[in-house]
Design a protein around this motif. Structure first.
Motif, short mmCIF file in Angstrom:
data_model
loop_
_atom_site.label_atom_id
_atom_site.label_comp_id
_atom_site.label_asym_id
_atom_site.label_seq_id
_atom_site.Cartn_x
_atom_site.Cartn_y
_atom_site.Cartn_z
N GLY A 154 -24.56 2.46 -13.10
CA GLY A 154 -23.61 3.56 -13.13
C GLY A 154 -24.36 4.87 -13.18
N ILE A 155 -23.64 5.95 -12.95
CA ILE A 155 -24.28 7.27 -12.96
C ILE A 155 -23.34 8.28 -13.62
N GLY A 156 -23.89 9.37 -14.14
CA GLY A 156 -23.07 10.43 -14.75
C GLY A 156 -22.21 9.86 -15.87
N GLY A 157 -20.95 10.19 -15.84
CA GLY A 157 -20.04 9.74 -16.88
C GLY A 157 -19.86 8.24 -16.93
N SER A 158 -20.28 7.56 -15.88
CA SER A 158 -20.14 6.10 -15.87
C SER A 158 -21.38 5.41 -16.43
N SER B 232 -14.57 5.84 -9.27
CA SER B 232 -14.14 5.98 -7.87
C SER B 232 -14.42 4.69 -7.11
N GLY B 233 -15.44 3.98 -7.55
CA GLY B 233 -15.82 2.75 -6.84
C GLY B 233 -16.53 3.03 -5.53
N THR B 234 -16.86 4.28 -5.29
CA THR B 234 -17.48 4.61 -4.00
C THR B 234 -18.76 5.44 -4.16
N GLY C 147 -11.33 11.13 -17.25
CA GLY C 147 -12.41 11.42 -16.30
C GLY C 147 -13.73 10.83 -16.78
N GLY C 148 -14.69 10.72 -15.86
CA GLY C 148 -15.96 10.06 -16.15
C GLY C 148 -16.62 10.51 -17.45
N ARG C 149 -16.82 11.82 -17.60
CA ARG C 149 -17.61 12.28 -18.75
C ARG C 149 -16.85 12.19 -20.07
N TYR C 150 -15.56 11.89 -20.03
CA TYR C 150 -14.78 11.70 -21.26
C TYR C 150 -14.47 10.21 -21.48
N ASP D 7 -12.27 18.95 -14.33
CA ASP D 7 -12.61 18.65 -12.93
C ASP D 7 -14.09 18.94 -12.68
N GLN D 8 -14.58 18.60 -11.52
CA GLN D 8 -15.99 18.84 -11.18
C GLN D 8 -16.12 19.02 -9.67
N PRO D 9 -15.41 20.03 -9.11
CA PRO D 9 -15.42 20.17 -7.65
C PRO D 9 -16.81 20.39 -7.07
O1 PA5 Z 1 -17.96 12.93 -15.09
C1 PA5 Z 1 -17.80 12.62 -13.92
O2 PA5 Z 1 -16.68 12.58 -13.41
C2 PA5 Z 1 -18.97 12.22 -13.05
O3 PA5 Z 1 -20.17 12.40 -13.69
C3 PA5 Z 1 -18.83 10.76 -12.66
O4 PA5 Z 1 -18.74 9.99 -13.82
C4 PA5 Z 1 -20.00 10.30 -11.82
O5 PA5 Z 1 -20.12 11.11 -10.69
C5 PA5 Z 1 -19.82 8.85 -11.39
O6 PA5 Z 1 -18.61 8.68 -10.74
P1 PA5 Z 1 -17.98 7.26 -10.55
O7 PA5 Z 1 -17.64 6.72 -11.86
O8 PA5 Z 1 -16.77 7.49 -9.71
O9 PA5 Z 1 -19.00 6.40 -9.85
#
Ligand code: PA5
Length: 447
Positions: free
Chosen positions: A80-84, A143-145, A203-206, A416-418
């Motif tokens: 996973g990456i970021g919030g995931s 998002s799965g993508t 959302g991911g980071r929460y 959001d994170q546009p």
């Molecule tokens: O906080 C966020 O929304 C992002 O950091 C997502 O978590 C990150 O980009 C990973 O996205 P996803 O879980 O859709 O793979």
């Protein structure tokens, strides 16, 4: 209850109490907007109620899946990456012994991470490490993508299937994703992977208190019930009042915005415990993605002291005066180690012989705060008695709520994170992804 406190006496040379308290009316309004779900991004406020709303069925299913994964794995890979990923890593690393990645402890699998970069060397090295060991994995993507985790999953899925056969490999994969959207959801359905859902309104980071964080933390052997209990206690305590003098979330949000308005545009989160390194990373993402938009926002940075006093210390002490620091201060260490007396005192350390190492760290913390204040760096302090699941739950909820309130004070949508899409569009165009033909043509002209 373990008590979390917020102190800001060492900012009062830089902003006055009045300047801080002028945010009270706004803060009352923003808390109301969060609780009543009437502010910007209000369809992403599901995290507010997670501590109360996570039901027993879900917790038990997470624990049962984690038990299975623990039993069958020497290594567990979290993709996973970021919030995931950051929330899980923040909690796991804060609770784990420092060198737990070197060997299994208490029958817990070694936890490794993938899908958080696009390094060929990283993945190839990971495959080497996994070669002679039993492993399982969680692939986590709302998002799965997302390209990074999708890429890592493709590589590791193939490796698992080669190693164990398709049928057994399926038992070693857990997916955490959206309830219906995305390639991962579809793949998980087709392959019959054990799947956990990330709620639409988180959302991911929460999302650390959803299966995104709870499943990996449980696999690592830690108590997710206590984590949720800590968050619940924090929710209850800050729910009682919005008064800056009584509510640490209100106070932290007010102080950091008062400082921002006076030109302190960078906040450094400071820890004196290396195991909080990823907690700082999680915090950086939470605040950076939530506040950094519309050409506004406090830049969240992180340092680990005393390590970084020997690198970033000079800048903090004497560099550009636009920074303030928030120390995450831990009262008690988990272990005990005293400094021995030496007869000949060759290193001249006998003056601290008999003291615990932590005592030296504590004086370093105090001395650093005073030095930085003298150098023009306002110092905020969030103190917790120790690091355990309950305290981490409190901290997570504290920082999430403070981030939402701060974002609203700033006037942005903290959910959001546009801006995250810009690099993706370019990368897809450069890679020639179908559907990006026009962008590919345009970007090639720029090179
Ligand atoms: O906080 C966020 O929304 C992002 O950091 C997502 O978590 C990150 O980009 C990973 O996205 P996803 O879980 O859709 O793979």
């Amino acid at each position: 209850m373990n008590k979390l406190t917020f102190q800001y006496d060492m900012v009062l040379d830089f902003v006055t109490k009045d300047e801080i308290h002028q945010y009270q009316t706004e803060i009352d309004k923003h808390f109301a907007a969060i609780y009543n779900k009437t502010g910007k991004g209000n369809n992403f406020l599901g995290w507010v109620d997670l501590p109360d709303n996570t039901d027993e069925t879900l917790i038990s299913r997470i624990e049962a899946t984690a038990k299975k994964m623990r039993e069958q794995s020497e290594i567990f890979v979290i993709i996973g990456i970021g919030g995931s990923y950051l929330g899980a890593r923040a909690v796991i690393e804060a609770l784990s012994p420092h060198f737990s990645h070197l060997e299994q402890e208490n029958n817990s699998p070694v936890i490794l991470y993938a899908g958080n970069n696009i390094s060929e060397d990283y993945l190839a090295d990971l495959l080497d490490v996994l070669k002679n060991r039993d492993y399982s994995l969680a692939v986590i993507s709302k998002s799965g993508t997302t390209t990074e985790p999708a890429l890592a999953f493709r590589i590791l899925r193939e490796d698992l299937e080669k190693k164990y056969g398709k049928k057994e490999a399926r038992k070693r994969i857990v997916a955490v994703t959206d309830k219906e959207k995305g390639a991962l959801k579809q793949l998980a359905g087709e392959e019959g992977y054990e799947t956990f859902i990330i709620p639409d309104d988180v959302g991911g980071r929460y999302s650390v208190l959803t299966p995104v964080g709870l499943l990996p933390v449980a696999v690592a052997g830690y108590d997710i019930r206590q984590l949720l209990e800590g968050a619940k206690a924090m929710k209850a305590s800050i729910g009682r009042t919005t008064q800056i003098d009584e509510n640490p979330v209100a106070a932290y949000a007010a102080v950091r915005n008062a400082l921002y308005n006076k030109g302190y545009t960078t906040e450094i989160m400071v820890n004196f415990e290396p195991r909080l390194f990823y907690f700082t990373e999680w915090w950086k993402q939470l605040y950076g993605e939530s506040e950094g938009k519309e050409n506004k926002g406090i830049f969240p940075a992180g340092v680990s002291f005393t390590t970084d006093l020997h690198s970033m210390g000079q800048y903090i002490q004497e560099g550009l005066r636009n920074i303030f620091e928030t120390v995450l201060s831990v009262g008690n260490p988990r272990r005990e180690l005293k400094i021995p007396e030496e007869e000949k005192n060759p290193d001249k350390l006998n003056y601290i012989a008999g003291k615990a190492i932590h005592e030296v760290n504590r004086q370093a913390e105090l001395g650093t705060a005073l030095a930085h204040v003298d150098g023009g760096v306002p110092n905020l302090r969030i103190s917790v008695p120790e690091i355990n699941e309950f305290v981490l739950g409190q901290l997570i909820y504290f920082y999430e709520m403070a981030c939402a309130v701060s974002g609203y004070i700033l006037g942005v949508n903290p959910f959001d994170q546009p801006g995250v899409e810009a690099y993706k569009r370019n990368m897809f165009a450069l890679l020639g992804k179908p559907g990006f033909e026009k962008e590919t043509e345009a970007i090639r002209k720029r090179l």
